[in-house]
Design a protein around this motif. Structure first.
Motif, PDB file in Angstrom:
ATOM      1  N   GLY A 126      -1.906  -6.053  -3.553  1.00  0.00           N
ATOM      2  CA  GLY A 126      -1.778  -7.113  -4.533  1.00  0.00           C
ATOM      3  C   GLY A 126      -1.799  -6.634  -5.972  1.00  0.00           C
ATOM      4  O   GLY A 126      -1.527  -7.412  -6.881  1.00  0.00           O
ATOM      5  N   THR A 180       4.901  -5.397  -7.123  1.00  0.00           N
ATOM      6  CA  THR A 180       3.656  -5.788  -6.465  1.00  0.00           C
ATOM      7  C   THR A 180       3.387  -4.812  -5.323  1.00  0.00           C
ATOM      8  O   THR A 180       4.289  -4.525  -4.531  1.00  0.00           O
ATOM      9  CB  THR A 180       3.778  -7.214  -5.911  1.00  0.00           C
ATOM     10  OG1 THR A 180       4.190  -8.076  -6.963  1.00  0.00           O
ATOM     11  CG2 THR A 180       2.448  -7.676  -5.328  1.00  0.00           C
ATOM     12  N   LEU A 181       2.171  -4.310  -5.243  1.00  0.00           N
ATOM     13  CA  LEU A 181       1.843  -3.364  -4.180  1.00  0.00           C
ATOM     14  C   LEU A 181       1.136  -4.097  -3.039  1.00  0.00           C
ATOM     15  O   LEU A 181       0.806  -5.261  -3.142  1.00  0.00           O
ATOM     16  CB  LEU A 181       0.960  -2.242  -4.729  1.00  0.00           C
ATOM     17  CG  LEU A 181       1.626  -1.419  -5.826  1.00  0.00           C
ATOM     18  CD1 LEU A 181       0.733  -0.239  -6.197  1.00  0.00           C
ATOM     19  CD2 LEU A 181       3.002  -0.916  -5.392  1.00  0.00           C
ATOM     20  N   ARG A 182       0.910  -3.371  -1.944  1.00  0.00           N
ATOM     21  CA  ARG A 182       0.360  -3.993  -0.738  1.00  0.00           C
ATOM     22  C   ARG A 182      -0.972  -4.686  -0.983  1.00  0.00           C
ATOM     23  O   ARG A 182      -1.240  -5.759  -0.487  1.00  0.00           O
ATOM     24  CB  ARG A 182       0.192  -2.938   0.358  1.00  0.00           C
ATOM     25  CG  ARG A 182       1.494  -2.641   1.059  1.00  0.00           C
ATOM     26  CD  ARG A 182       1.241  -1.805   2.256  1.00  0.00           C
ATOM     27  NE  ARG A 182       0.591  -0.552   1.881  1.00  0.00           N
ATOM     28  CZ  ARG A 182       0.376   0.444   2.716  1.00  0.00           C
ATOM     29  NH1 ARG A 182       0.742   0.338   3.966  1.00  0.00           N
ATOM     30  NH2 ARG A 182      -0.204   1.547   2.319  1.00  0.00           N
TER      31      ARG A 182
END
Lengths: 295, 485
Positions: free
Chosen positions: B388, B384-386
């Motif tokens: 979302g 999961t990236l910052r």
């Protein structure tokens, strides 16, 4: 009479072949010897076996074994191979030690060596907490995402590995303090609840309808903004994570957030300086950066 | 085949020979049609074997220019315009199947053509016999020489023979190693003793095997080592052309004078005068008049020998000839013999050959010169990236089978707003990432694929990565899973 070797053996009348002289219930065995090439090969293997026993370790004794004239042992052979490998690795390590991160990135050979060494060192030392492939667990950051608490540039990653986080034995360790606002009485119960709702609104998470966000904002500005920033964007200098993104080290449930505010958070990472040599730490840095989030 | 020898009554262990006793075969010189065919095939076959490594074939810079080369170091097999990679060795399986079926077809049509004319054991033995004849003379001289006491002359003849045998054997091994390295370079290295040790070892091994197999074991290889005579015996039938003694014409055997007398008296008379020439010339020492047999390699030399005799006594030639059992039986009862090359068996073999050969040619003609493998990272399955969005990481292996460097553009197709970061790629003006792959190599790159959470369903989603050659226009597309929480 049968033992007299000058007596010609009995010859079977039907086939014309001599018998061996053995007899069972009147049945006699014809003498059809092994082909001589076969027999000689058999003798040759016996001679070979004797030679093998003389030259190689062969006979087990009470507490050891015969060594053999050649003094060969498999363990020693492995040591020779390991020494060869070590020599090769020393040369590679020198190449890594003298190169900057830019140079390693630009040079495919150095990059390959760094990644291979880093991967091995990661498996031995880091995987216990950060998981395979740096996938992370609750309280142990994911190293493959694009979120960095203390910075994702190679120099920043290297600093973190070298000196650790909140690792008292190291004077250069990274220190950031999430205080136990609740336990120490700095914030009251309702203030904590209000600030949790306010932080949730910053991150785009669902918020209680009855929440007093204005009050929460006040509490946040007075207590949290000094580290996490006015807008909750975080500050890598202080190791204060952004509260506005989708990544939550301890999860984004109200319970987890409340627990952080009540008891504080102080996850630690050991300092690896002195445990791992500088080249291995450099390689680890390159490897961790390659997992997907390196800057 | 040689008659099974009567069991020897062993009286003393020292008398026991190394092997079952076999009479030595002294094939006699012969000339005729089949001998000429055999010499021709020998020259052509050996010329190919010895000279093929020196044939050049331009493949472009940095690639070997040897037409036929097995390159173990770079793991490539080159055959003129064909270049095979290790993962394509199944072509050799196809070749082996073809070889087996062609052997069966040859056998169904004309018996042991392979054994008699083409088998290296036959060809090298032929050459070694020629050398033996040069030093020791023809059949009678050789028998006499072997029985004679050792004299300087005998030593000289034997030494000369073995020396030339060893030279030929050495050249055989020498030519063999040339198929595994650049031939002119290797010849120079071998001559100056700078070639790799393995080259000398292999030359030594093949020198030994050639010298032993062609010089000493000869027909013993066909009789005792080779599986084909056994298989052939089970596969042959009465419609196959075999080197056959036409007993319908040959029997009863009698001398020329007796036969003449019998014919004048209108008594039955065979053409075979029992001169044993067919046995004398046979390289495996069999008597063809006993019919098809394990030891008969069907080289046709007995046909040449018998024809010479028949011409001399004024009878029609081809008392021994390529003929079918069925034809001989038909003539014996006065019917007209027929030869049926087209029968269920030959049609079946031909169909299998066409099928396997066609499949191989098709596969070879349409095989891709651009390949791609996708390997999904297992740990973690997704990140999961910052913002979302979800990222999956893939290792992409690009395979360039062409002899020039290629620029491969990667594009991705998948859920809305799918984005791809190709590590180490150069973006083009249209923002397609370009990966350069060196000639004749594979390149592995990591590809990070990011998709917004809103366009994903939980669990498995699909993406398609397409690699296209910017200039040649070849493309490969692979569909792969994309995982989301």
């Amino acid at each position: 009479m049968a033992d007299d070797k000058h007596t010609p053996p009995e010859v079977d009348r039907l086939t014309g072949i001599a018998t061996t002289g053995h007899e069972w219930d009147g049945i006699k065995e014809l003498n059809t010897p092994l082909p001589r090439w076969w027999l000689w090969t058999f003798y040759a293997t016996i001679i070979w076996a004797i030679g093998y026993m003389v030259f190689y370790p062969a006979i087990p004794l009470i507490s050891s074994h015969t060594v053999g004239l050649l003094g060969h042992t498999n363990r020693a052979a492995v040591q020779v191979e390991l020494a060869k490998l070590e020599t090769q690795r020393t040369i590679q390590a020198a190449g890594l030690a003298n190169a900057s991160f830019e140079q390693i990135k630009a040079n495919p050979d150095l990059n390959r060596i760094a990644l291979a060494r880093g991967k091995a060192a990661f498996g031995d030392n880091c995987m216990g907490c950060h998981g395979a492939g740096g996938m992370g667990f609750v309280g142990y950051p994911n190293l493959a995402d694009d979120d960095w608490i203390w910075g994702g540039k190679p120099e920043q990653i290297q600093q973190t590995i070298l000196h650790g986080i909140r690792w008292e034995q190291s004077t250069d360790t990274r220190v950031g303090n999430m205080p136990a606002f609740g336990r120490t009485g700095m914030l009251k119960r309702d203030e904590i609840a209000e600030s949790v709702e306010y932080v949730r609104s910053l991150a785009g998470l669902d918020v209680e309808k009855s929440a007093n966000l204005a009050k929460g904002k006040e509490v946040f500005a007075a207590n949290c903004a000094s580290c996490h920033g006015d807008e909750g964007k975080g500050n890598q200098e202080l190791g204060a994570p952004s509260l506005t993104d989708a990544i939550w080290l301890y999860g984004n449930s109200r319970a987890a957030m409340t627990e952080g505010l009540v008891n504080g958070r102080a996850g630690a990472m050991p300092s690896w300086s002195g445990r791992l040599d500088p080249v291995t730490i450099k390689a680890l840095t390159v490897y961790v950066g390659s997992l997907g989030g390196g800057q | 085949m040689t008659q099974p020898s009567a069991p020897v009554p062993y009286t003393d262990d020292d008398d026991i020979p190394l092997f079952a006793p076999t009479p030595k075969v002294y094939p006699q010189k012969v000339s005729g049609t089949y001998r000429r065919i055999k010499w021709g095939l020998l020259i052509v076959g050996m010329a190919i074997y010895y000279l093929l490594p020196f044939v050049r074939w331009d493949r472009g810079p940095n690639l070997p220019d040897q037409a036929v080369l097995v390159d173990f170091e770079r793991r490539r097999f080159y055959f003129f315009f064909i270049e095979l990679w290790p993962q394509e060795v199944y072509y050799f399986t196809g070749l082996l199947i073809l070889a087996a079926i062609i052997l069966f077809l040859m056998n169904a049509l004309a018996g042991r053509v392979w054994c008699g004319y083409l088998c290296p054991q036959t060809v090298w033995t032929d050459l070694f016999l020629r050398v033996e004849r040069f030093f020791e003379g023809d059949r009678r001289d050789r028998i006499k020489l072997d029985d004679a006491p050792w004299t300087a002359d005998k030593v000289a003849r034997k030494a000369g023979k073995h020396f030339v045998w060893l030279m030929i054997a050495w050249w055989t091994g020498g030519a063999w190693v040339l198929y595994f390295a650049d031939a002119p370079t290797l010849v120079r290295d071998l001559a100056t003793f700078q070639a790799p040790f393995t080259a000398y070892v292999w030359i030594g091994i093949l020198t030994t095997t050639t010298y032993i197999l062609a010089g000493h074991l000869r027909e013993q290889v066909c009789l005792h080592m080779c599986p084909w005579p056994r298989i052939q015996a089970a596969l042959t039938d009465e419609h196959a052309l075999n080197v056959s003694y036409r007993y319908d014409r040959g029997e009863p055997r009698m001398s020329v004078k007796d036969a003449k007398r019998a014919r004048e008296a209108e008594q039955p008379a065979g053409d075979c005068i029992d001169c044993h020439q067919c046995v004398a010339v046979c390289p495996t020492g069999v008597d063809i008049r006993q019919g098809s047999q394990l030891g008969c390699i069907q080289c046709g030399l007995c046909i040449d020998a018998c024809d010479t005799v028949m011409t001399k006594i004024g009878r029609p030639t081809r008392l021994i000839a390529y003929d079918t059992d069925e034809a001989i039986m038909a003539r014996e009862v006065g019917q007209t013999p027929t030869y049926k090359p087209i029968r269920a068996r030959t049609m079946l073999y031909a169909a299998v050959i066409a099928l396997v050969g066609g499949a191989m040619v098709y596969q070879l003609a349409t095989r891709a010169f651009l390949g791609m493998n996708l390997i999904h990272d297992r740990t973690p399955l997704f990140v999961t990236l910052r913002d979302g969005s979800i990222r999956n990481t893939y290792t992409v292996r690009l395979i360039n089978k062409r002899t020039e460097s290629r620029q491969i553009a990667l594009t991705i197709d998948g859920p809305t707003s799918v984005a791809m970061d190709v590590q180490g790629a150069t973006p083009t003006s249209d923002w397609r990432p370009i990966v350069s792959v060196d000639p004749d190599t594979t390149r592995e790159i990591r590809v990070l694929v990011t998709i917004p959470r809103s366009s994903l369903q939980s669990g498995t989603n699909m993406i398609r990565i397409k690699a296209s050659d910017l200039f040649a226009g070849e493309t490969v597309t692979i569909a792969e899973n994309f995982f989301a929480p």
